[in-house]
Scaffold this motif. Structure first.
Motif, PDB file in Angstrom:
ATOM      1  N   ASP A 138       6.210   0.487   8.983  1.00 15.66           N
ATOM      2  CA  ASP A 138       5.299   0.330   7.844  1.00 15.66           C
ATOM      3  C   ASP A 138       3.933   0.944   8.154  1.00 15.66           C
ATOM      4  O   ASP A 138       3.336   1.614   7.309  1.00 15.66           O
ATOM      5  N   ASN A 153       3.348   3.348  10.267  1.00 18.32           N
ATOM      6  CA  ASN A 153       3.519   4.803  10.251  1.00 18.32           C
ATOM      7  C   ASN A 153       3.538   5.341   8.825  1.00 18.32           C
ATOM      8  O   ASN A 153       2.961   6.398   8.547  1.00 18.32           O
ATOM      9  N   GLN A 154       4.203   4.623   7.927  1.00 20.09           N
ATOM     10  CA  GLN A 154       4.236   5.053   6.531  1.00 20.09           C
ATOM     11  C   GLN A 154       2.835   5.018   5.925  1.00 20.09           C
ATOM     12  O   GLN A 154       2.437   5.941   5.203  1.00 20.09           O
ATOM     13  N   ASN A 155       2.075   3.955   6.231  1.00 24.38           N
ATOM     14  CA  ASN A 155       0.706   3.865   5.720  1.00 24.38           C
ATOM     15  C   ASN A 155      -0.149   5.003   6.272  1.00 24.38           C
ATOM     16  O   ASN A 155      -0.928   5.618   5.534  1.00 24.38           O
ATOM     17  N   GLY A 177       0.949   7.856   7.312  1.00 24.47           N
ATOM     18  CA  GLY A 177       1.432   9.090   6.696  1.00 24.47           C
ATOM     19  C   GLY A 177       0.836   9.283   5.311  1.00 24.47           C
ATOM     20  O   GLY A 177       0.437  10.396   4.945  1.00 24.47           O
ATOM     21  N   THR A 178       0.752   8.192   4.564  1.00 18.38           N
ATOM     22  CA  THR A 178       0.151   8.252   3.229  1.00 18.38           C
ATOM     23  C   THR A 178      -1.328   8.600   3.326  1.00 18.38           C
ATOM     24  O   THR A 178      -1.826   9.449   2.568  1.00 18.38           O
ATOM     25  N   ARG A 179      -2.008   7.957   4.279  1.00 23.75           N
ATOM     26  CA  ARG A 179      -3.435   8.253   4.466  1.00 23.75           C
ATOM     27  C   ARG A 179      -3.643   9.711   4.890  1.00 23.75           C
ATOM     28  O   ARG A 179      -4.578  10.369   4.424  1.00 23.75           O
ATOM     29  N   LYS A 182      -1.663  12.250   4.166  1.00 25.96           N
ATOM     30  CA  LYS A 182      -1.412  13.083   2.992  1.00 25.96           C
ATOM     31  C   LYS A 182      -2.626  13.073   2.067  1.00 25.96           C
ATOM     32  O   LYS A 182      -3.058  14.131   1.580  1.00 25.96           O
ATOM     33  N   ASP A 183      -3.198  11.890   1.833  1.00 24.16           N
ATOM     34  CA  ASP A 183      -4.384  11.786   0.984  1.00 24.16           C
ATOM     35  C   ASP A 183      -5.548  12.562   1.579  1.00 24.16           C
ATOM     36  O   ASP A 183      -6.281  13.258   0.859  1.00 24.16           O
ATOM     37  N   THR A 184      -5.714  12.460   2.893  1.00 25.51           N
ATOM     38  CA  THR A 184      -6.803  13.167   3.561  1.00 25.51           C
ATOM     39  C   THR A 184      -6.606  14.680   3.465  1.00 25.51           C
ATOM     40  O   THR A 184      -7.566  15.427   3.241  1.00 25.51           O
ATOM     41  N   GLU A 236      -4.977  16.253   1.097  1.00 27.57           N
ATOM     42  CA  GLU A 236      -5.253  16.633  -0.295  1.00 27.57           C
ATOM     43  C   GLU A 236      -6.754  16.699  -0.546  1.00 27.57           C
ATOM     44  O   GLU A 236      -7.247  17.629  -1.197  1.00 27.57           O
TER      45      GLU A 236
END
Length: 149
Positions: A90, A92-94, A96-98, A100-102, A104
């Motif tokens: 979980d 790692n997923q968070n 990964g999302t952060r 990706k957002d960074t 972008e």
């Protein structure tokens, strides 16, 4: 939420850890061992360290209780390990999302920088043209002042 996949085979004090936890049933394994014990088919494991030295002097029921207690501890350890793995997954997923957002945001900021740099170049050119025009007008004023004198 997430599942453990392809956990590497490791050995810790003679205890093998499962290569793949998916589809593994601890209940089935326990049942198989109990069936073998009832049939009297005991594995040749005189040299293993599952039982303490006193274990050889224990009766069959005491050995079974000991093994069941050890199994419960191992189940708790497995549950804790699974919990930790899921927690790390979980996390790692968070992350990964952060990430990706960074990325972008970084891309958006790079586009903004590029646009602003092109505007700077445009305004520099306009400024240079205005300076040339000012110099030309200044020369014309100087020439007109000479004519007037």
């Amino acid at each position: 939420s997430s599942k453990i996949r392809n956990v590497e085979v490791q050995s810790a004090d003679g205890v093998a850890i499962l290569e793949d936890c998916i589809g593994f049933s601890l209940t089935k394994t326990i049942s198989k061992v109990e069936e073998r014990l009832k049939k009297g088919v005991l594995p040749d494991c005189q040299d293993d360290d599952i039982f303490p030295r006193v274990g050889n002097e224990m009766g069959a029921e005491a050995q079974i209780r000991f093994l069941k207690a050890k199994l419960r501890v191992m189940q708790e350890d497995l549950a804790n390990t699974v919990f930790e793995c899921r927690k790390k997954d979980d996390e790692n997923q968070n992350l990964g999302t952060r990430l990706k957002d960074t990325e972008e945001e970084n891309s958006r900021l790079q586009r903004t920088i590029s646009l602003q740099q092109s505007q700077i170049e445009k305004y520099k050119m306009l400024s240079q043209e205005a300076n040339k025009k000012t110099d030309g007008l200044q020369q014309e004023v100087t020439a007109l002042e000479k004519v007037l004198q």
